[in-house]
Enzyme design. Structure first.
Site, short mmCIF file in Angstrom:
data_model
loop_
_atom_site.label_atom_id
_atom_site.label_comp_id
_atom_site.label_asym_id
_atom_site.label_seq_id
_atom_site.Cartn_x
_atom_site.Cartn_y
_atom_site.Cartn_z
N GLY A 49 -93.61 -23.83 -27.24
CA GLY A 49 -94.89 -24.36 -26.77
C GLY A 49 -94.79 -25.85 -26.47
O GLY A 49 -93.91 -26.54 -26.98
N GLN A 54 -97.70 -34.48 -25.60
CA GLN A 54 -96.23 -34.64 -25.74
C GLN A 54 -95.60 -35.15 -24.44
O GLN A 54 -94.46 -35.61 -24.47
CB GLN A 54 -95.58 -33.30 -26.11
CG GLN A 54 -95.92 -32.83 -27.51
CD GLN A 54 -95.22 -31.53 -27.81
OE1 GLN A 54 -95.69 -30.46 -27.47
NE2 GLN A 54 -94.06 -31.62 -28.44
N CYS A 91 -90.32 -29.08 -33.68
CA CYS A 91 -91.17 -29.66 -32.63
C CYS A 91 -90.28 -30.38 -31.63
O CYS A 91 -89.36 -31.10 -32.02
CB CYS A 91 -92.16 -30.64 -33.27
SG CYS A 91 -93.25 -31.43 -32.08
N LEU A 92 -90.56 -30.19 -30.35
CA LEU A 92 -89.76 -30.86 -29.30
C LEU A 92 -89.87 -32.38 -29.41
O LEU A 92 -88.99 -33.09 -28.95
CB LEU A 92 -90.25 -30.40 -27.92
CG LEU A 92 -89.98 -28.93 -27.57
CD1 LEU A 92 -90.71 -28.53 -26.29
CD2 LEU A 92 -88.48 -28.66 -27.42
N HIS A 133 -99.75 -24.95 -34.04
CA HIS A 133 -98.94 -26.17 -33.88
C HIS A 133 -99.40 -26.95 -32.64
O HIS A 133 -99.58 -28.18 -32.71
CB HIS A 133 -97.47 -25.74 -33.76
CG HIS A 133 -96.49 -26.85 -33.54
ND1 HIS A 133 -95.48 -27.13 -34.44
CD2 HIS A 133 -96.34 -27.73 -32.52
CE1 HIS A 133 -94.77 -28.15 -33.98
NE2 HIS A 133 -95.26 -28.53 -32.81
N GLU A 134 -99.62 -26.24 -31.53
CA GLU A 134 -99.98 -26.94 -30.29
C GLU A 134 -101.41 -27.46 -30.34
O GLU A 134 -101.69 -28.56 -29.84
CB GLU A 134 -99.79 -26.02 -29.07
CG GLU A 134 -98.39 -25.43 -28.88
CD GLU A 134 -97.26 -26.43 -28.98
OE1 GLU A 134 -97.46 -27.61 -28.63
OE2 GLU A 134 -96.16 -26.05 -29.41
N HIS A 137 -101.42 -30.63 -32.09
CA HIS A 137 -101.00 -31.74 -31.21
C HIS A 137 -102.21 -32.35 -30.49
O HIS A 137 -102.26 -33.56 -30.28
CB HIS A 137 -100.01 -31.25 -30.15
CG HIS A 137 -98.57 -31.31 -30.56
ND1 HIS A 137 -97.96 -32.47 -30.99
CD2 HIS A 137 -97.60 -30.36 -30.57
CE1 HIS A 137 -96.67 -32.22 -31.26
NE2 HIS A 137 -96.44 -30.94 -31.03
CO CO Z 1 -94.70 -29.88 -31.39
#
Ligand code: CO
Length: 159
Positions: A49, A54, A91-92, A133-134, A137
């Site tokens: 995701g 981000q 997480c990216l 998670h998203e 964010h």
């Molecule tokens: Co993340």
């Protein structure tokens, strides 16, 4: 379409990852381009995701790769959850790290699609985790805020 730069927490000088994203009132051509570019960026990253903050855009826009099918979520909101499970999360924006996080087992979100229609999506396990998670964010929250404990690479293999 264009690949976007994913902001990493350590290099986030403008604190974009810690800010609240704005509600999308109107689905403009810019939002559609953002969705396309986020999808391309997500696919290239190998992640599950990606949330707009981000990539430095403080708008409530998320893309999720549900087993190859891309879900485009505009103004996503959790409407119900069921159960609870501890599992590994990454997480990216926090590369090279993993942690154990407790999340609901099943999550239903409602979100607008690119036509502006409200659609419910229900996910279990990884996808439920990804929805949470998203959406975190979009509120400036990172999984490391909720982590039970971080895992070493050696531990990763044994979990
Ligand atoms: Co993340």
């Amino acid at each position: 379409m264009a690949l976007l730069n994913i902001i990493e927490e350590e290099k986030d000088v403008s604190k974009a990852l810690r800010k609240k994203s704005r509600y999308v009132d109107e689905i403009t051509p810019r939002i559609l381009t953002l969705l396309d570019d986020m999808t391309e960026t997500l696919k290239a990253s190998g992640g599950v995701g990606l949330a707009a903050p981000q990539v430095g855009v403080l708008k409530q826009v998320v893309v999720v790769d549900d087993g190859g099918k891309i879900l485009e979520l505009i103004n996503p909101e959790i409407v119900s959850t069921e159960g609870e499970i501890e599992d590994i999360e990454a997480c990216l924006s926090i590369p090279g790290k993993w942690g154990l996080v407790k999340r609901p087992l099943t999550v239903t979100v409602k979100a607008q699609n690119r036509k502006g229609e409200w659609v419910n999506h229900t996910g279990t396990g990884l996808i439920a985790r990804c929805f949470c998670h998203e959406i975190d964010h979009l509120n400036g929250v990172l999984y490391t805020d909720k982590v039970i404990r971080m895992l070493s690479p050696e531990e990763l293999e044994s979990v």
